[in-house]
Design a protein around this motif. Structure first.
Motif, PDB file in Angstrom:
ATOM      1  N   THR A  85      89.858 -20.815  93.551  1.00 15.15           N
ATOM      2  CA  THR A  85      88.418 -20.541  93.506  1.00 15.15           C
ATOM      3  C   THR A  85      87.905 -20.039  94.851  1.00 15.15           C
ATOM      4  O   THR A  85      88.266 -20.578  95.905  1.00 15.15           O
ATOM      5  CB  THR A  85      87.624 -21.812  93.124  1.00 15.15           C
ATOM      6  OG1 THR A  85      88.105 -22.313  91.873  1.00 15.15           O
ATOM      7  CG2 THR A  85      86.146 -21.502  92.995  1.00 15.15           C
ATOM      8  N   GLN A  86      87.074 -19.011  94.811  1.00  9.77           N
ATOM      9  CA  GLN A  86      86.419 -18.504  96.008  1.00  9.77           C
ATOM     10  C   GLN A  86      84.907 -18.459  95.784  1.00  9.77           C
ATOM     11  O   GLN A  86      84.432 -18.326  94.647  1.00  9.77           O
ATOM     12  CB  GLN A  86      86.915 -17.088  96.344  1.00  9.77           C
ATOM     13  CG  GLN A  86      88.373 -16.998  96.745  1.00  9.77           C
ATOM     14  CD  GLN A  86      88.620 -17.468  98.179  1.00  9.77           C
ATOM     15  OE1 GLN A  86      87.691 -17.803  98.909  1.00  9.77           O
ATOM     16  NE2 GLN A  86      89.894 -17.492  98.574  1.00  9.77           N
ATOM     17  N   ARG A  87      84.174 -18.575  96.866  1.00  9.36           N
ATOM     18  CA  ARG A  87      82.705 -18.538  96.807  1.00  9.36           C
ATOM     19  C   ARG A  87      82.166 -17.513  97.801  1.00  9.36           C
ATOM     20  O   ARG A  87      82.781 -17.262  98.842  1.00  9.36           O
ATOM     21  CB  ARG A  87      82.110 -19.912  97.121  1.00  9.36           C
ATOM     22  CG  ARG A  87      82.335 -20.952  96.032  1.00  9.36           C
ATOM     23  CD  ARG A  87      81.766 -22.308  96.462  1.00  9.36           C
ATOM     24  NE  ARG A  87      81.823 -23.297  95.403  1.00  9.36           N
ATOM     25  CZ  ARG A  87      82.898 -24.016  95.111  1.00  9.36           C
ATOM     26  NH1 ARG A  87      84.033 -23.848  95.813  1.00  9.36           N
ATOM     27  NH2 ARG A  87      82.876 -24.884  94.116  1.00  9.36           N
ATOM     28  N   GLY A  88      81.007 -16.975  97.474  1.00  3.92           N
ATOM     29  CA  GLY A  88      80.357 -16.039  98.377  1.00  3.92           C
ATOM     30  C   GLY A  88      78.870 -16.324  98.482  1.00  3.92           C
ATOM     31  O   GLY A  88      78.226 -16.720  97.497  1.00  3.92           O
ATOM     32  N   LEU A  89      78.324 -16.154  99.686  1.00 10.36           N
ATOM     33  CA  LEU A  89      76.885 -16.260  99.904  1.00 10.36           C
ATOM     34  C   LEU A  89      76.302 -14.853  99.796  1.00 10.36           C
ATOM     35  O   LEU A  89      76.675 -13.950 100.533  1.00 10.36           O
ATOM     36  CB  LEU A  89      76.591 -16.851 101.279  1.00 10.36           C
ATOM     37  CG  LEU A  89      75.120 -16.852 101.708  1.00 10.36           C
ATOM     38  CD1 LEU A  89      74.288 -17.743 100.790  1.00 10.36           C
ATOM     39  CD2 LEU A  89      74.983 -17.302 103.166  1.00 10.36           C
ATOM     40  N   VAL A  90      75.369 -14.680  98.873  1.00  9.33           N
ATOM     41  CA  VAL A  90      74.769 -13.374  98.620  1.00  9.33           C
ATOM     42  C   VAL A  90      73.395 -13.333  99.298  1.00  9.33           C
ATOM     43  O   VAL A  90      72.527 -14.155  99.001  1.00  9.33           O
ATOM     44  CB  VAL A  90      74.613 -13.122  97.103  1.00  9.33           C
ATOM     45  CG1 VAL A  90      74.034 -11.740  96.847  1.00  9.33           C
ATOM     46  CG2 VAL A  90      75.958 -13.285  96.397  1.00  9.33           C
ATOM     47  N   ALA A  91      73.214 -12.364 100.204  1.00  9.17           N
ATOM     48  CA  ALA A  91      71.930 -12.177 100.886  1.00  9.17           C
ATOM     49  C   ALA A  91      71.310 -10.869 100.406  1.00  9.17           C
ATOM     50  O   ALA A  91      71.920  -9.805 100.517  1.00  9.17           O
ATOM     51  CB  ALA A  91      72.137 -12.147 102.403  1.00  9.17           C
ATOM     52  N   VAL A  92      70.105 -10.970  99.860  1.00 17.62           N
ATOM     53  CA  VAL A  92      69.395  -9.812  99.290  1.00 17.62           C
ATOM     54  C   VAL A  92      68.184  -9.519 100.177  1.00 17.62           C
ATOM     55  O   VAL A  92      67.199 -10.258 100.155  1.00 17.62           O
ATOM     56  CB  VAL A  92      68.952 -10.087  97.838  1.00 17.62           C
ATOM     57  CG1 VAL A  92      68.287  -8.869  97.233  1.00 17.62           C
ATOM     58  CG2 VAL A  92      70.145 -10.527  96.987  1.00 17.62           C
ATOM     59  N   THR A  93      68.254  -8.456 100.959  1.00 10.55           N
ATOM     60  CA  THR A  93      67.220  -8.144 101.938  1.00 10.55           C
ATOM     61  C   THR A  93      66.352  -6.983 101.470  1.00 10.55           C
ATOM     62  O   THR A  93      66.877  -5.957 101.014  1.00 10.55           O
ATOM     63  CB  THR A  93      67.848  -7.801 103.299  1.00 10.55           C
ATOM     64  OG1 THR A  93      68.648  -8.904 103.740  1.00 10.55           O
ATOM     65  CG2 THR A  93      66.773  -7.521 104.341  1.00 10.55           C
ATOM     66  N   ASN A  94      65.052  -7.150 101.597  1.00 16.07           N
ATOM     67  CA  ASN A  94      64.111  -6.091 101.239  1.00 16.07           C
ATOM     68  C   ASN A  94      64.168  -4.996 102.308  1.00 16.07           C
ATOM     69  O   ASN A  94      63.733  -5.192 103.445  1.00 16.07           O
ATOM     70  CB  ASN A  94      62.692  -6.667 101.126  1.00 16.07           C
ATOM     71  CG  ASN A  94      61.673  -5.637 100.663  1.00 16.07           C
ATOM     72  OD1 ASN A  94      61.953  -4.449 100.601  1.00 16.07           O
ATOM     73  ND2 ASN A  94      60.484  -6.101 100.338  1.00 16.07           N
ATOM     74  N   THR A  95      64.694  -3.839 101.950  1.00 21.48           N
ATOM     75  CA  THR A  95      64.807  -2.724 102.887  1.00 21.48           C
ATOM     76  C   THR A  95      63.712  -1.678 102.678  1.00 21.48           C
ATOM     77  O   THR A  95      63.723  -0.633 103.331  1.00 21.48           O
ATOM     78  CB  THR A  95      66.179  -2.046 102.737  1.00 21.48           C
ATOM     79  OG1 THR A  95      66.356  -1.620 101.369  1.00 21.48           O
ATOM     80  CG2 THR A  95      67.309  -3.000 103.101  1.00 21.48           C
ATOM     81  N   SER A  96      62.769  -1.954 101.786  1.00 24.37           N
ATOM     82  CA  SER A  96      61.686  -1.010 101.530  1.00 24.37           C
ATOM     83  C   SER A  96      60.540  -1.267 102.513  1.00 24.37           C
ATOM     84  O   SER A  96      60.632  -2.120 103.398  1.00 24.37           O
ATOM     85  CB  SER A  96      61.182  -1.143 100.088  1.00 24.37           C
ATOM     86  OG  SER A  96      60.467  -2.356  99.923  1.00 24.37           O
TER      87      SER A  96
END
Length: 210
Positions: A85-96
């Motif tokens: 099992t692997q995990r990832g931290l997802v960062a969603v940045t507003n670039t607008s």
């Protein structure tokens, strides 16, 4: 003396007739009444009154939903992975250049070296909790966790890819995410047997702890 008796009653009669005529013929003696309002009409002051509910729509109409092209995504491989099992931290940045609202999930797709989506079972989960709607201003970030079952490339049901694409519209197309800590793209070393995606949250607390 008889002349006085004849003249006086006549004067009294003329005086009485003059008094009656002046009281009945004077126009100022008639009372002034307002014209009746026609049936079925609305007074002008009421017709121009604005409904109070109209302001509610304008307060919410200014908030827009984030689109895929409004954000940039970085997925950071977590150090607590195992052989399965692997995990990832997802960062969603507003670039607008304007604030927008996110609510739900960021959808991820494994892509191979031929830029084709890899067939991997994907499931969204309410981790670390149910989706919440919140606004991200330009330059600020929302977060989510993702977890996948790793597999051997030789397995027939093992998906193999070299990058991950993202979409806010539940699509398999979209830009490529920036991958931090993953195998180099030329190695096609990302393997997934199944993929789970957690809900978007305004902070990192708990997003990869499942």
């Amino acid at each position: 003396m008889r002349v006085l008796k004849t003249v006086v009653p006549g004067l009294l009669l003329l005086t009485a007739l003059a008094a009656c005529g002046s009281s009945g013929d004077s126009p100022s003696s008639s009372p002034t009444r307002p014209a009746p309002t026609p049936t079925g009409t609305t007074p002008a002051t009421g017709a121009t009154a604005a409904p109070t509910k109209s302001t509610g729509g304008s307060e919410t109409s200014g908030k827009s939903t984030c689109r895929t092209e409004d954000v940039g995504v970085t997925i950071t491989l977590q150090p607590n992975g195992t052989a399965t099992t692997q995990r990832g931290l997802v960062a969603v940045t507003n670039t607008s250049k304007k604030a927008c609202t996110v609510h739900g999930y960021l959808f991820l797709t494994l892509v191979n070296a031929a830029d084709e989506p890899v067939d991997v079972p994907v499931k969204t989960v309410e981790e670390p909790g149910p989706p919440v709607a919140f606004e991200i201003k330009p330059g600020t970030t929302a977060f989510a966790g993702t977890k996948w079952a790793v597999c051997d490339k030789s397995d027939s049901d093992c998906g193999v890819g070299n990058t991950i694409r993202y979409s806010l519209a539940k699509a398999t197309t979209g830009p490529a995410a920036k991958l931090d800590g993953f195998p180099a793209a030329e190695k096609s070393g990302i393997t997934m047997k199944s993929l789970e995606i957690g809900s978007l949250q305004p902070a990192t607390q708990g997003v990869v702890a499942w």
